[in-house]
Design a protein around this motif. Sequence first.
Motif, mmCIF file in Angstrom:
data_model
loop_
_atom_site.group_PDB
_atom_site.id
_atom_site.type_symbol
_atom_site.label_atom_id
_atom_site.label_comp_id
_atom_site.label_asym_id
_atom_site.label_seq_id
_atom_site.Cartn_x
_atom_site.Cartn_y
_atom_site.Cartn_z
ATOM 1 N N ALA A 66 34.494 -14.777 -38.868
ATOM 2 C CA ALA A 66 33.922 -16.112 -39.072
ATOM 3 C C ALA A 66 34.909 -17.210 -38.703
ATOM 4 N N ASP A 67 36.214 -16.932 -38.866
ATOM 5 C CA ASP A 67 37.227 -17.950 -38.564
ATOM 6 C C ASP A 67 37.376 -18.172 -37.069
ATOM 7 N N SER A 68 36.854 -17.273 -36.271
ATOM 8 C CA SER A 68 36.962 -17.400 -34.811
ATOM 9 C C SER A 68 35.567 -17.425 -34.190
ATOM 10 N N TYR A 69 34.708 -18.287 -34.713
ATOM 11 C CA TYR A 69 33.315 -18.349 -34.283
ATOM 12 C C TYR A 69 33.227 -18.594 -32.782
ATOM 13 N N LEU A 70 32.461 -17.761 -32.112
ATOM 14 C CA LEU A 70 32.282 -17.869 -30.668
ATOM 15 C C LEU A 70 31.038 -18.704 -30.368
ATOM 16 N N SER A 71 31.217 -19.805 -29.667
ATOM 17 C CA SER A 71 30.090 -20.697 -29.390
ATOM 18 C C SER A 71 29.309 -20.228 -28.174
ATOM 19 N N SER A 72 28.041 -20.626 -28.132
ATOM 20 C CA SER A 72 27.188 -20.291 -26.986
ATOM 21 C C SER A 72 27.720 -20.934 -25.716
ATOM 22 N N ASP A 81 34.635 -8.112 -31.334
ATOM 23 C CA ASP A 81 35.467 -7.123 -32.026
ATOM 24 C C ASP A 81 35.678 -7.577 -33.464
ATOM 25 N N LEU A 82 35.322 -6.726 -34.412
ATOM 26 C CA LEU A 82 35.386 -7.104 -35.822
ATOM 27 C C LEU A 82 35.832 -5.917 -36.662
ATOM 28 N N ASP A 83 36.659 -6.191 -37.660
ATOM 29 C CA ASP A 83 37.078 -5.150 -38.584
ATOM 30 C C ASP A 83 35.844 -4.515 -39.245
ATOM 31 N N PRO A 84 35.732 -3.180 -39.256
ATOM 32 C CA PRO A 84 34.514 -2.535 -39.782
ATOM 33 C C PRO A 84 34.238 -2.846 -41.251
ATOM 34 N N GLU A 85 35.284 -3.043 -42.052
ATOM 35 C CA GLU A 85 35.061 -3.380 -43.455
ATOM 36 C C GLU A 85 34.386 -4.744 -43.597
ATOM 37 N N LEU A 86 34.832 -5.712 -42.807
ATOM 38 C CA LEU A 86 34.205 -7.033 -42.828
ATOM 39 C C LEU A 86 32.777 -6.958 -42.311
ATOM 40 N N LEU A 132 35.993 1.270 -20.016
ATOM 41 C CA LEU A 132 34.963 1.677 -19.050
ATOM 42 C C LEU A 132 34.120 0.497 -18.576
ATOM 43 N N VAL A 133 34.183 -0.617 -19.297
ATOM 44 C CA VAL A 133 33.336 -1.771 -18.967
ATOM 45 C C VAL A 133 34.142 -2.746 -18.124
ATOM 46 N N SER A 134 33.753 -2.891 -16.876
ATOM 47 C CA SER A 134 34.472 -3.766 -15.956
ATOM 48 C C SER A 134 34.352 -5.232 -16.385
ATOM 49 N N GLY A 135 35.491 -5.917 -16.428
ATOM 50 C CA GLY A 135 35.487 -7.340 -16.745
ATOM 51 C C GLY A 135 35.090 -7.670 -18.166
ATOM 52 N N LEU A 136 35.197 -6.713 -19.082
ATOM 53 C CA LEU A 136 34.786 -6.934 -20.477
ATOM 54 C C LEU A 136 35.594 -8.075 -21.089
ATOM 55 N N ARG A 137 34.882 -9.012 -21.748
ATOM 56 C CA ARG A 137 35.541 -10.118 -22.441
ATOM 57 C C ARG A 137 35.522 -9.828 -23.937
ATOM 58 N N ARG A 138 36.711 -9.636 -24.514
ATOM 59 C CA ARG A 138 36.819 -9.352 -25.937
ATOM 60 C C ARG A 138 37.020 -10.642 -26.714
ATOM 61 N N HIS A 139 36.266 -10.797 -27.804
ATOM 62 C CA HIS A 139 36.391 -11.965 -28.674
ATOM 63 C C HIS A 139 36.477 -11.497 -30.126
ATOM 64 N N ASP A 140 37.228 -12.225 -30.920
ATOM 65 C CA ASP A 140 37.318 -11.953 -32.348
ATOM 66 C C ASP A 140 35.978 -12.297 -32.988
ATOM 67 N N GLY A 141 35.378 -11.336 -33.674
ATOM 68 C CA GLY A 141 34.066 -11.561 -34.280
ATOM 69 C C GLY A 141 34.110 -12.094 -35.692
#
Length: 403
Positions: free
Chosen positions: A368-374, A324-329, A357-366
């Motif tokens: 750069a300050d909240s970089y999601l690791s593999s 999830d990321l702000d569209p302007e960014l 609608l997506v079962s079990g969806l995991r939302r993460h901040d997209g």
Amino acid sequence: MDQALARVMADLAAANPSISVSPLGPGWSSDLDVYVSDRQTAVRSASSAGWVELQHILSHLGYPDQCSYAITDEGTILAKADISVGQAGSSSQRAVARADRLPYPDLRAVLEIRKLAESGLDLSTVDPQLIEKLANAEAALGGSVLGDYRSTDLEPHGLSSEKGSSRIRRPQVRLAISGVDGSGKSTLTTGLAQALDRCGIPTTTIWTRPGMGLERLDRLARKVRKLRKDDVTGIRRLAEGQATETISSRKGITGWVWLCLITFAYLAGIRGQTRRASGVVIYDRHLLDALATVDAIYEGVPSDLQRRLIRWMIPKADLSVWLDLDPELASARKPDDLIGADLVAKQAVAYRRYASLVSGLRRHDGSADSYLSSSEVIGELNAALSGRRRGLRTFAFTALRRR
């Protein structure tokens, strides 16, 4: 690899670990056989060190009962550790055991068995099904040494790996990465594929969205635009800010029929790619993205039927991750992209509309300050598969592999 070896010895010190190294040398030891005196102590140590469990991923790929972890260093996966109780056997025993438990034989497995055969290992003492599997992998890589050791008993009984593979499709684990254009989906997808590869787990990446790979439909659209003396595509008009209701392919019966054709082509494409995929299937765009594309790119077209078809027929994911990321960014990250700021903003609204609608969806901040690791995503995937029943294909593949 020296870093991974040192990390294993330090993290599992309480379990008295010993590590077997590939007969090809330490540089080939990307997945480590770790032998310990006490498994529970080793598991506690691995968990406290932040290693990522892989057991459930491997189990759903047809390789149950493995105590396996991804060795991590500040979110980066260095290698895989397979933990066993006891003492390491001979180099030939370790190499054969590793080749047998791999989901699919790799170059290392082929070269190790070839080297051991050259050093005196009697391949007639090795499971003929494993030799058959390795010989097939070697042939795909352009080699033919192990083909001389195939057992003549396999073909009459129909046990060759080629025939087995044709009877049962390989099991899959499906991971979907979603987010607006510029959210970092492709970067994360690439990182996931590399991390899983370091763990010896094969991956397939699928990248598609409604409106891509149309070919015949594109040719038809070009002919229509040529007859109308109009060379500008609908999506380019939208990107340039033209109102949807003024674009003929985005309104009325023409727009509805065109969106139907695009939906059918999209679903046929993603389902066909999924059927041919193996291992961990990583979708760079999935259900959320398809629905958001329909809303943003085909705004104004009656789309209830098309959205229902997408929800019903898209291959189901075992885990869906939303960046999830702000569209302007997001737009600032890709200033030259055809999908402009206005369309990205419309996408963002659609993601929030359809997230439930997506079962079990995991939302993460997209951001750069909240970089999601593999490693975090792989851990989430493993947890999502925990306690979930394995499919019939997985059981069949496991049984065939063990024959």
